[in-house]
Design an enzyme around this catalytic site. Structure first.
Site, PDB file in Angstrom:
ATOM      1  N   VAL A  18      62.718  43.301  73.033  1.00  0.00           N
ATOM      2  CA  VAL A  18      63.602  44.390  72.604  1.00  0.00           C
ATOM      3  C   VAL A  18      63.262  45.675  73.333  1.00  0.00           C
ATOM      4  O   VAL A  18      64.154  46.392  73.814  1.00  0.00           O
ATOM      5  CB  VAL A  18      63.512  44.592  71.077  1.00  0.00           C
ATOM      6  CG1 VAL A  18      64.295  45.835  70.644  1.00  0.00           C
ATOM      7  CG2 VAL A  18      64.038  43.367  70.346  1.00  0.00           C
ATOM      8  N   SER A  98      56.232  45.078  65.625  1.00  0.00           N
ATOM      9  CA  SER A  98      56.323  44.626  64.232  1.00  0.00           C
ATOM     10  C   SER A  98      55.002  44.934  63.534  1.00  0.00           C
ATOM     11  O   SER A  98      54.588  44.240  62.610  1.00  0.00           O
ATOM     12  CB  SER A  98      56.615  43.121  64.176  1.00  0.00           C
ATOM     13  OG  SER A  98      55.607  42.382  64.849  1.00  0.00           O
ATOM     14  N   GLU A 148      68.704  51.624  61.812  1.00  0.00           N
ATOM     15  CA  GLU A 148      69.866  50.736  61.788  1.00  0.00           C
ATOM     16  C   GLU A 148      69.499  49.297  62.095  1.00  0.00           C
ATOM     17  O   GLU A 148      69.964  48.358  61.439  1.00  0.00           O
ATOM     18  CB  GLU A 148      70.919  51.225  62.796  1.00  0.00           C
ATOM     19  CG  GLU A 148      72.201  50.417  62.792  1.00  0.00           C
ATOM     20  CD  GLU A 148      73.016  50.619  61.518  1.00  0.00           C
ATOM     21  OE1 GLU A 148      72.958  49.756  60.623  1.00  0.00           O
ATOM     22  OE2 GLU A 148      73.704  51.650  61.430  1.00  0.00           O
ATOM     23  N   LEU A 155      74.580  45.595  64.368  1.00  0.00           N
ATOM     24  CA  LEU A 155      75.676  45.706  63.403  1.00  0.00           C
ATOM     25  C   LEU A 155      75.549  47.000  62.592  1.00  0.00           C
ATOM     26  O   LEU A 155      74.446  47.380  62.195  1.00  0.00           O
ATOM     27  CB  LEU A 155      75.675  44.514  62.441  1.00  0.00           C
ATOM     28  CG  LEU A 155      75.926  43.132  63.037  1.00  0.00           C
ATOM     29  CD1 LEU A 155      75.836  42.061  61.953  1.00  0.00           C
ATOM     30  CD2 LEU A 155      77.292  43.079  63.713  1.00  0.00           C
ATOM     31  N   GLY A 210      65.363  27.990  69.518  1.00  0.00           N
ATOM     32  CA  GLY A 210      64.758  29.311  69.395  1.00  0.00           C
ATOM     33  C   GLY A 210      65.305  30.160  68.268  1.00  0.00           C
ATOM     34  O   GLY A 210      65.030  31.359  68.192  1.00  0.00           O
ATOM     35  N   GLU A 213      61.359  30.855  63.869  1.00  0.00           N
ATOM     36  CA  GLU A 213      60.023  31.192  64.345  1.00  0.00           C
ATOM     37  C   GLU A 213      59.352  29.886  64.789  1.00  0.00           C
ATOM     38  O   GLU A 213      59.789  28.788  64.412  1.00  0.00           O
ATOM     39  CB  GLU A 213      59.209  31.839  63.222  1.00  0.00           C
ATOM     40  CG  GLU A 213      59.750  33.178  62.739  1.00  0.00           C
ATOM     41  CD  GLU A 213      59.660  34.265  63.794  1.00  0.00           C
ATOM     42  OE1 GLU A 213      58.747  34.206  64.637  1.00  0.00           O
ATOM     43  OE2 GLU A 213      60.513  35.168  63.787  1.00  0.00           O
ATOM     44  N   ASP A 224      62.121  37.299  55.302  1.00  0.00           N
ATOM     45  CA  ASP A 224      62.895  38.171  56.188  1.00  0.00           C
ATOM     46  C   ASP A 224      64.100  38.757  55.448  1.00  0.00           C
ATOM     47  O   ASP A 224      64.400  39.946  55.566  1.00  0.00           O
ATOM     48  CB  ASP A 224      63.359  37.393  57.425  1.00  0.00           C
ATOM     49  CG  ASP A 224      64.204  38.238  58.366  1.00  0.00           C
ATOM     50  OD1 ASP A 224      63.669  39.220  58.914  1.00  0.00           O
ATOM     51  OD2 ASP A 224      65.395  37.927  58.535  1.00  0.00           O
ATOM     52  N   LYS A 228      64.963  42.802  54.224  1.00  0.00           N
ATOM     53  CA  LYS A 228      66.233  43.482  54.489  1.00  0.00           C
ATOM     54  C   LYS A 228      66.878  43.973  53.191  1.00  0.00           C
ATOM     55  O   LYS A 228      67.438  45.075  53.145  1.00  0.00           O
ATOM     56  CB  LYS A 228      67.180  42.545  55.247  1.00  0.00           C
ATOM     57  CG  LYS A 228      66.683  42.236  56.663  1.00  0.00           C
ATOM     58  CD  LYS A 228      67.539  41.202  57.365  1.00  0.00           C
ATOM     59  CE  LYS A 228      67.013  40.935  58.771  1.00  0.00           C
ATOM     60  NZ  LYS A 228      67.799  39.917  59.501  1.00  0.00           N
TER      61      LYS A 228
END
Length: 372
Positions: A18, A98, A148, A155, A210, A213, A224, A228
């Protein structure tokens, strides 16, 4: 960018998938219109910092960083960035890691007037004390925290929710398929038919592609999604004009989360062993699919923030085969529905790719532009 407007100094921490994509997207902005000056890059082992000579488009930034003899020093980075902050000069740190340790630095950065942009979920879904410290530091200094990409990558999930709350709409419920991994698995496993591929085979293929994990249990535990949901619930609570019925989540562990890991497979040390033993439990998942099909429904792993009921939960639910969660999803897409007072009869829906380096970096860059 106007010639009278000072550029925004940007320091990027984390240059993996990223982070590297973000650097490329940022440097692709035409220099004559870009409001940003990229002055620092930090990897896990090296760092560069040069406010006088920002990194230019076309520069060999990877080679320059690899050749640096400077080791990461976040206390020093904080001091250098704080020294650049002024009423006319904005400074931002982008955390693409992370890391829990780097997340703990956000209050200090904000106290020093340094805005924080990140796709890192740790600070906003971890200990409530850290989250409150971030809110208080931002209010005190005026520096902004923007996240975001923590929920839906590129998104517009967080921004949509913030605008709904800020404009006085009453959020009744937010529900969605927030995990690209879980989306792929159940889009392929449960189509409405009574039979289909085995659960273990779908998980195995998802891993090969992929989507999971390396250890699929890290996706199937639901954490996860719980992270969120914690972010969304806190965004609603902190931005609402009046108190809500939502619980003060101490961390994402406070979310009611259904794990899809069969109890005998809890603690299996390797992903390979986990995949090899998962077929032992195919009959259980096949029965869930058959039962759903008998009701003309599909299985989806969803997250729900029920503001009215004061419930935040993640787990496997059944939806009609005509529901958008059954008809609109494909691949590993995310879909989020906002049920509000203004969007009463037909909920507001956001859908699309919710993972991947390109869209995640886009979400981060979009947050940077909000500082301009």
């Amino acid at each position: 960018m106007s010639s009278s407007t000072s550029p925004i100094y940007v320091a990027i921490v984390g240059v993996g998938l990223v982070g590297s994509e973000l650097v490329e997207q940022l440097l692709a902005i035409p220099p004559q219109t870009s409001p940003f000056k990229l002055i620092s890059l930090t990897s896990s082992s090296r760092t560069i910092f040069d406010a006088a000579n920002p990194i230019d488009p076309g520069s060999q930034w990877k080679e320059k960083l690899a050749a640096s003899a400077e080791k990461p020093d976040f206390q020093l980075l904080t001091q250098k960035l704080a020294g650049l902050v002024s009423p006319s000069q904005k400074v931002a740190v982008v955390d693409n890691t992370s890391s829990d340790d780097i997340a703990k630095l956000y209050p200090k950065w904000l106290e020093n007037g340094i805005s924080v942009i990140t796709p890192n979920k740790k600070a906003y879904s971890g200990a409530l004390e850290l989250y409150e410290n971030i809110l208080n530091a931002s209010k005190a200094s005026g520096a902004r925290f923007l996240n975001e990409s923590t929920v839906g990558a590129g998104l517009p999930v967080i921004s949509t929710l913030k605008e709904l709350v800020a404009t006085g709409d009453k959020v009744v419920k937010v529900e969605g398929v927030f995990s690209g991994t879980m989306s792929y698995i159940f889009n392929n496993f449960s189509t409405g038919a009574a039979d289909g591929p085995s659960f273990s085979s779908v998980v195995a293929v998802a891993r090969e592609k992929g989507y999971t994990e390396p250890h699929p249990a890290d996706d199937l535990n639901g954490f996860d999604v719980a992270r969120k949901l914690t972010i969304l619930a806190r965004t609603i609570s902190s931005g609402s004009r009046a108190p809500t019925a939502l619980p003060a989540l101490q961390s994402f562990h406070s979310v009611q989360t259904e794990s899809l890991i069969p109890a005998p497979l809890e603690g299996i040390p390797t992903g390979d062993e986990f995949i090899s033993r998962l077929p032992e439990f195919d009959a259980h998942f096949s029965k869930l699919r058959t039962d759903a099909s008998a009701e003309d429904k599909v299985l989806r792993f969803v997250g729900v923030v029920d503001v009215t009921g004061g419930v935040v939960k993640a787990g496997l639910e059944k939806y009609s085969t005509s529901h958008p969660f059954a008809t609109s999803l494909g691949g590993s897409d995310n879909i989020i529905m906002f049920h509000t007072e203004r969007y009463g009869a037909r909920p507001l829906i956001v859908q699309g790719a919710g993972a991947g380096a390109a869209v995640t970096a886009m979400g981060v860059l979009g947050d940077l532009f909000k500082l301009a």
